[in-house]
Design a protein around this motif. Sequence first.
Motif: not given
Length: 272
Positions: A63-68, A140-157, A192-195
Motif C-alpha cells: 500500500l505504501s508503494v502503490v499510494l506513494s 497506522t503503519l502505512v501512515h508512518i511508512m508512506f514518507p519513507f516510500a515517497l522519499l525513495l521513489l522521488v529519488s528514483a524517478l 524495490v528499495a521502497a518496498f
Amino acid sequence: MIFMLVCFVLPCLLLLLYSFWTAKSFVIDPTFNLNNYFRTLFAAGFWRTSLTGLNNGVWTATLSVVLSFPAAYYIVYRSTNNNAFYLILLSWFSSYLVRVYAWRTILGTNGLINSSLMKWGVIDSPIEFLLFSPFASVVTLVHIMFPFALLLLVSALRDVKPDYIEAARDLGASKAQVLFKVIVPMAYKGIVAAFMFTFILAAGDYITPQLLGGREGVTNGLLIANQFRSAGNWPLGAAMAFITLALFAVAYILFTQLMKLFRLSPGRRYHD
C-alpha cells in the motif's frame, strides 16, 4: 567504512556468535550449539507471530508503494516546486507514538469515524473491527511508512529523464506502456528499495501491532525484544533475529522474482 564496521558489522557478528551460545539464569554459557535455532524453528508460537508480522509488512509495503508512486510522479513530473513534497515530509516532525495514539483515537468505538457515521445515520452501533485488528495496524503503519516510500521513489524517478518518456510517446507508446515499460523498469531499484525498506520496518515493528492489533497482533519482534529485555536470554533472541533476517531475505527474492515475472525489471528487454 570504519564507522560501519565498528557500529554495524561488528555488533552483528557478535550477535551471530551469541546465537550459538546458551543462557541460564541470566548467565551466558559460551558452549557452541544449535539448540536456539532448533528451539525457534520448532516453536509454533514463533511462526504464528512471524506470520502476523509478515502479513503486516506485505500489506504495509504494498500500500505504501502503490499510494506513494502517484504522489512521487506528481512531484517529479507535474509540480513546479517541492512544496507538496515538504508537506508530506512534515509528518516526520510528529512523534511515532503520537501518530499511533492518534489513529487509536480515530479508529476507536467513540472515535472520529464511528462518531461521524453514527451521527449521519449510516450505522446504528460502532464498527468493532476498526480498532484492535490487523486493519488498524496496517492503516497506522502505512501512515508512518508512506514518507519513507515517497522519499525513495522521488529519488528514483528523478533519474528517469522526461526525454525518455517523450521518446516513448513519439514511438507510439500508450500511457500504460510508458508507465510499465519505461518508468517502472528504470525506477526498478527505487521501487524495490521502497518496498523492502517499508516491509522490513513494518514486519519488525511490534509497538503498533501491540497497541492497535489486539490479542492477535503480537509479532515476533515483541518475542525477540522480550528475550533481550525481560527473559535475559540473549542467545535465543539472537537466533530468532537471524531467522527473521532469513525470512526477510526470502521476501526480497520473492518480490524481485515477481517483478521479473510481470516484466517490470530492467534485466531483460522484451519486444512485443
